[in-house]
Design an enzyme around this catalytic site. Structure first.
Site, PDB file in Angstrom:
ATOM      1  N   SER A 131      44.397  40.022  34.830  1.00 41.00           N
ATOM      2  CA  SER A 131      44.598  38.837  34.172  1.00 41.00           C
ATOM      3  C   SER A 131      45.810  38.863  33.354  1.00 41.00           C
ATOM      4  O   SER A 131      46.316  39.906  32.770  1.00 41.00           O
ATOM      5  CB  SER A 131      43.261  38.451  33.448  1.00 41.00           C
ATOM      6  OG  SER A 131      43.609  37.221  32.756  1.00 41.00           O
ATOM      7  N   HIS A 136      35.142  36.475  35.137  1.00 38.36           N
ATOM      8  CA  HIS A 136      35.937  35.924  34.051  1.00 38.36           C
ATOM      9  C   HIS A 136      36.835  34.634  34.485  1.00 38.36           C
ATOM     10  O   HIS A 136      36.857  33.867  33.680  1.00 38.36           O
ATOM     11  CB  HIS A 136      37.281  37.281  34.088  1.00 38.36           C
ATOM     12  CG  HIS A 136      38.659  36.746  33.291  1.00 38.36           C
ATOM     13  ND1 HIS A 136      39.461  36.002  34.059  1.00 38.36           N
ATOM     14  CD2 HIS A 136      39.110  36.843  32.214  1.00 38.36           C
ATOM     15  CE1 HIS A 136      40.454  35.796  33.262  1.00 38.36           C
ATOM     16  NE2 HIS A 136      40.029  36.344  32.078  1.00 38.36           N
ATOM     17  N   GLY A 159      54.300  43.673  47.248  1.00 41.73           N
ATOM     18  CA  GLY A 159      54.265  42.145  46.840  1.00 41.73           C
ATOM     19  C   GLY A 159      54.671  42.191  45.456  1.00 41.73           C
ATOM     20  O   GLY A 159      54.595  42.702  44.477  1.00 41.73           O
ATOM     21  N   LEU A 160      56.209  41.348  45.517  1.00 42.24           N
ATOM     22  CA  LEU A 160      56.889  41.570  44.163  1.00 42.24           C
ATOM     23  C   LEU A 160      57.439  39.961  43.902  1.00 42.24           C
ATOM     24  O   LEU A 160      58.228  39.416  43.688  1.00 42.24           O
ATOM     25  CB  LEU A 160      58.311  42.117  44.549  1.00 42.24           C
ATOM     26  CG  LEU A 160      58.232  43.539  44.877  1.00 42.24           C
ATOM     27  CD1 LEU A 160      59.393  44.109  45.631  1.00 42.24           C
ATOM     28  CD2 LEU A 160      57.587  44.345  43.870  1.00 42.24           C
ATOM     29  N   GLY A 161      56.135  39.148  44.018  1.00 43.53           N
ATOM     30  CA  GLY A 161      56.119  37.717  43.470  1.00 43.53           C
ATOM     31  C   GLY A 161      55.996  37.823  41.924  1.00 43.53           C
ATOM     32  O   GLY A 161      56.639  38.651  41.248  1.00 43.53           O
ATOM     33  N   LYS A 179      36.367  40.250  37.367  1.00 43.56           N
ATOM     34  CA  LYS A 179      37.838  39.368  37.211  1.00 43.56           C
ATOM     35  C   LYS A 179      37.203  37.966  37.840  1.00 43.56           C
ATOM     36  O   LYS A 179      37.540  36.944  37.111  1.00 43.56           O
ATOM     37  CB  LYS A 179      38.468  39.904  37.931  1.00 43.56           C
ATOM     38  CG  LYS A 179      40.148  38.998  37.972  1.00 43.56           C
ATOM     39  CD  LYS A 179      40.593  38.675  36.925  1.00 43.56           C
ATOM     40  CE  LYS A 179      41.829  37.804  36.859  1.00 43.56           C
ATOM     41  NZ  LYS A 179      42.296  36.843  37.688  1.00 43.56           N
ATOM     42  N   GLU A 181      36.877  31.097  32.881  1.00 49.42           N
ATOM     43  CA  GLU A 181      38.180  30.528  32.644  1.00 49.42           C
ATOM     44  C   GLU A 181      38.062  28.925  32.901  1.00 49.42           C
ATOM     45  O   GLU A 181      38.539  28.018  32.336  1.00 49.42           O
ATOM     46  CB  GLU A 181      39.228  31.171  33.333  1.00 49.42           C
ATOM     47  CG  GLU A 181      40.682  30.735  33.312  1.00 49.42           C
ATOM     48  CD  GLU A 181      41.321  31.599  34.403  1.00 49.42           C
ATOM     49  OE1 GLU A 181      41.523  32.625  34.132  1.00 49.42           O
ATOM     50  OE2 GLU A 181      41.998  31.051  35.328  1.00 49.42           O
TER      51      GLU A 181
END
Ligand SMILES: O=C(O)[C@H](O)[C@@H](O)[C@H](O)[C@H](O)COP(=O)(O)O
Length: 299
Positions: A112, A167, A7-9, A164, A171
């Protein structure tokens, strides 16, 4: 260390760069031929020395599940999978079990930092056995900010993503509070320079934060946010936070309300408010506002 990155987004691509800048060897795979280092997941696994570490950075849900299932078939005893996406903590438990049956370790890692992570480092919240976490520590050290931003939240699978998730719930609520304050300042003809007020709050106040900095950036680009529509998506973590709060009977007034505010943002008109208007009209003869003609459109 050497590791595979699937995954190279927006996130994975920048993480590959940051890992390489720190001297690690990264073999990346993505379905996008423009960014991938190897043509297939099989080729990625073959390119890595055993014991292999493969970091998965694809969207939560089906894409992550399919990738973990494929890796379960390709990897073997002593190898390790890291899920760095925004997966639900209950998915981690299933993935850890599937991989453990083949002797493959699993670490879940909430990440994050968004598009700023390349420059500033990524805050990392991970879950998994201390031995498994230790195997990835050099990569964690390269990805995290220089002065902190890493926690091994617990040894059970899902501990990192649970941290997360909470978190992200926070947010949602923080963003909602800044947004409502901004709307009120804009609505009243008293404060003349609203962006300047937000900017001043960045120094010395009890509400300074990175989200506040980002809102100031946005107001610098578009003072009254006129280029945007008041519509906010969600990717799931707010919902899961509220679901977990309900499951454990934890009062969650503000985060729940900020989640529901996003749902409100997606409505052109409020069916619930139509019902309220109808009842006020029924019991008190209070005036109602007419909707568009039946069968026609508002225009
Ligand atoms: O900490 C972060 O970097 C963000 O939380 C990041 O993970 C992402 O931007 C959110 O998942 C968006 O979440 P929503 O789409 O639910 O707002």
């Amino acid at each position: 260390m050497e590791l595979g990155l699937v995954g190279l987004g927006k996130m994975g691509g920048n993480m590959r760069t940051r890992l390489r800048e720190a001297g690690h060897t990264v073999v990346g795979f993505d379905f996008n031929p423009d960014v991938t280092d190897v043509p297939t997941l099989e080729a990625l696994v073959e390119a890595l020395p055993a014991p292999r570490v493969v970091w998965v950075m694809v969207p939560a849900g089906d894409p992550t599940r399919k990738t973990v299932e494929a890796l379960a078939d390709l990897l073997g005893e002593g190898d390790l999978v890291v899920d760095g996406g925004n997966s639900k903590y209950t998915d981690d438990q299933a993935h850890a079990e599937l991989l453990a049956e083949r002797g493959i370790g699993f670490v879940d890692c909430g990440v994050s930092g968004g598009v700023w992570g390349l420059q500033n480092g990524y805050a990392l919240m991970c879950g998994g056995s201390p031995d498994d976490v230790a195997k990835v520590q050099p990569a964690f050290d390269a990805l995290k900010p220089a002065d902190g931003g890493f926690v091994h939240a617990g040894s059970k699978p899902g501990a990192g993503h649970f941290a997360k998730m909470v978190h992200n719930g926070i947010e949602y609520a923080m963003m909602q509070a800044y947004a409502e304050g901004w709307e009120l300042l804009e609505a009243v003809d008293l404060v003349e320079d609203v962006p300047a007020v937000f900017d001043s709050w960045r120094t010395g106040t009890v509400i300074r934060s990175w989200l506040l900095d980002l809102l100031v950036n946005a107001l610098e680009e578009d003072t009254h946010l006129e280029k945007l529509r008041g519509y906010a998506d969600d990717s799931g973590e707010g919902r899961w936070t509220v679901e977990a709060a309900i499951e454990h009977a934890v009062p969650m007034h503000v985060i729940a309300s900020s989640l529901f505010a996003r749902f409100t943002s997606r409505q052109e008109d409020s069916p619930a408010m139509k019902a309220i208007a109808a009842m006020r009209n029924q019991f008190g003869g209070h005036a109602v506002h007419a909707g568009p003609p039946a069968g026609g459109d508002a225009g």
